[in-house]
Design a protein around this motif. Structure first.
Motif, short mmCIF file in Angstrom:
data_model
loop_
_atom_site.label_atom_id
_atom_site.label_comp_id
_atom_site.label_asym_id
_atom_site.label_seq_id
_atom_site.Cartn_x
_atom_site.Cartn_y
_atom_site.Cartn_z
N GLU A 88 13.79 5.39 4.09
CA GLU A 88 13.53 5.37 5.53
C GLU A 88 12.07 5.74 5.74
OE1 GLU A 88 16.59 7.81 7.22
OE2 GLU A 88 18.10 6.27 6.86
N GLY A 90 8.38 5.56 7.77
CA GLY A 90 7.69 5.41 9.05
C GLY A 90 6.20 5.55 8.81
N GLN A 91 5.43 5.40 9.87
CA GLN A 91 3.98 5.56 9.78
C GLN A 91 3.53 6.60 10.79
OE1 GLN A 91 2.23 1.70 10.25
NE2 GLN A 91 2.35 1.27 8.07
N ARG A 121 -2.11 5.53 10.01
CA ARG A 121 -0.97 4.78 9.48
C ARG A 121 -0.54 5.25 8.09
NH1 ARG A 121 -4.00 0.80 11.97
NH2 ARG A 121 -4.66 -0.12 10.02
N LYS A 123 2.04 6.45 5.44
CA LYS A 123 3.47 6.28 5.22
C LYS A 123 4.11 7.64 4.98
CE LYS A 123 3.07 1.74 3.10
NZ LYS A 123 3.10 1.02 1.82
N ALA A 126 10.71 8.63 7.63
CA ALA A 126 11.12 8.56 9.03
C ALA A 126 12.03 9.74 9.33
CB ALA A 126 11.83 7.24 9.31
N VAL A 147 9.32 10.66 13.63
CA VAL A 147 8.64 9.45 13.16
C VAL A 147 9.68 8.33 13.12
CG1 VAL A 147 7.38 8.39 11.26
CG2 VAL A 147 7.02 10.82 11.78
N PRO A 148 9.45 7.23 13.87
CA PRO A 148 10.41 6.13 13.87
C PRO A 148 10.34 5.35 12.57
CG PRO A 148 8.54 5.57 15.25
CD PRO A 148 8.33 6.98 14.77
N GLN A 149 11.47 4.76 12.20
CA GLN A 149 11.54 3.96 10.98
C GLN A 149 10.90 2.60 11.21
OE1 GLN A 149 15.40 3.95 9.19
NE2 GLN A 149 14.95 2.25 7.84
N LEU A 150 10.16 2.13 10.20
CA LEU A 150 9.60 0.78 10.28
C LEU A 150 10.75 -0.21 10.44
CD1 LEU A 150 6.90 0.96 7.46
CD2 LEU A 150 6.52 1.02 9.91
N ASN A 152 9.48 -0.32 13.53
CA ASN A 152 9.00 0.23 14.79
C ASN A 152 7.54 0.63 14.64
OD1 ASN A 152 11.36 0.06 16.34
ND2 ASN A 152 12.18 1.87 15.35
N GLY A 154 4.29 2.86 14.48
CA GLY A 154 4.13 4.23 13.99
C GLY A 154 3.91 5.21 15.12
#
Length: 164
Positions: A88, A90-91, A121, A123, A126, A147-150, A152, A154
């Motif tokens: 999971e 996110g950025q 950005r 990594k 998330a 932090v939302p999961q890609l 989505n 960042g």
């Protein structure tokens, strides 16, 4: 009188059968470099494929560039047909408010140093985290973030020391 002893026979140990390997389809999201029980699997980043595993607990390490490796543990039974291995990701971007911050500043996520800011950005896992930014001679900036999961977008955080 002499006592005679009858030799006792110890039974031969019964061999235990080793369970036969099971053909398991791995689903890797996002594609990553995978090691299974410490052994490399595949040539590079993979989205999955079929592997032969004996029933039992196995350790899967997934790694991506610019992302900390993650180890997942999964149990395989004789009826297992597939395993999902998901990172999971996110950025996170952490920027300093130039009008309120001294030079420098180092960002920490859940106590682990991410590096000097600005971070753009980066990594990260998330989910919920504690973000701390420290500058010399000032109180740190602290914030609980999600932090939302890609895929989505960042999370962007502008940090400045508290003014209390």
């Amino acid at each position: 009188p002499t006592a005679t002893t009858t030799p006792t026979m110890t039974p031969e140990p019964v061999p235990t059968a080793t369970p036969a390997p099971v053909s398991v389809r791995l689903i890797v999201d996002p594609p990553a470099v995978v090691t299974i029980d410490g052994r490399p699997w595949g040539n590079s980043r993979t989205a999955g494929g079929t592997v032969q595993l004996r029933p039992g607990t196995h350790s899967f390490n997934l790694s991506l560039p610019d992302f900390p490796g993650k180890t997942l543990t999964r149990t395989v039974t004789s009826s297992t047909t597939s395993l999902s291995l998901v990172l999971e990701i996110g950025q996170l971007s952490v920027l300093a408010d130039p009008s309120l911050t001294p030079p420098g500043g180092v960002a920490y996520l859940d106590g682990d140093a991410l590096g000097p800011i600005p971070l753009v950005r980066r990594k990260v896992s998330a989910g919920e985290h504690e973000l701390v930014v420290r500058w010399d001679g000032t109180k740190p900036f602290r914030k609980q973030i999600v932090v939302p999961q890609l895929p989505n977008p960042g999370l962007n955080v502008v940090a400045a020391p508290p003014n209390d």
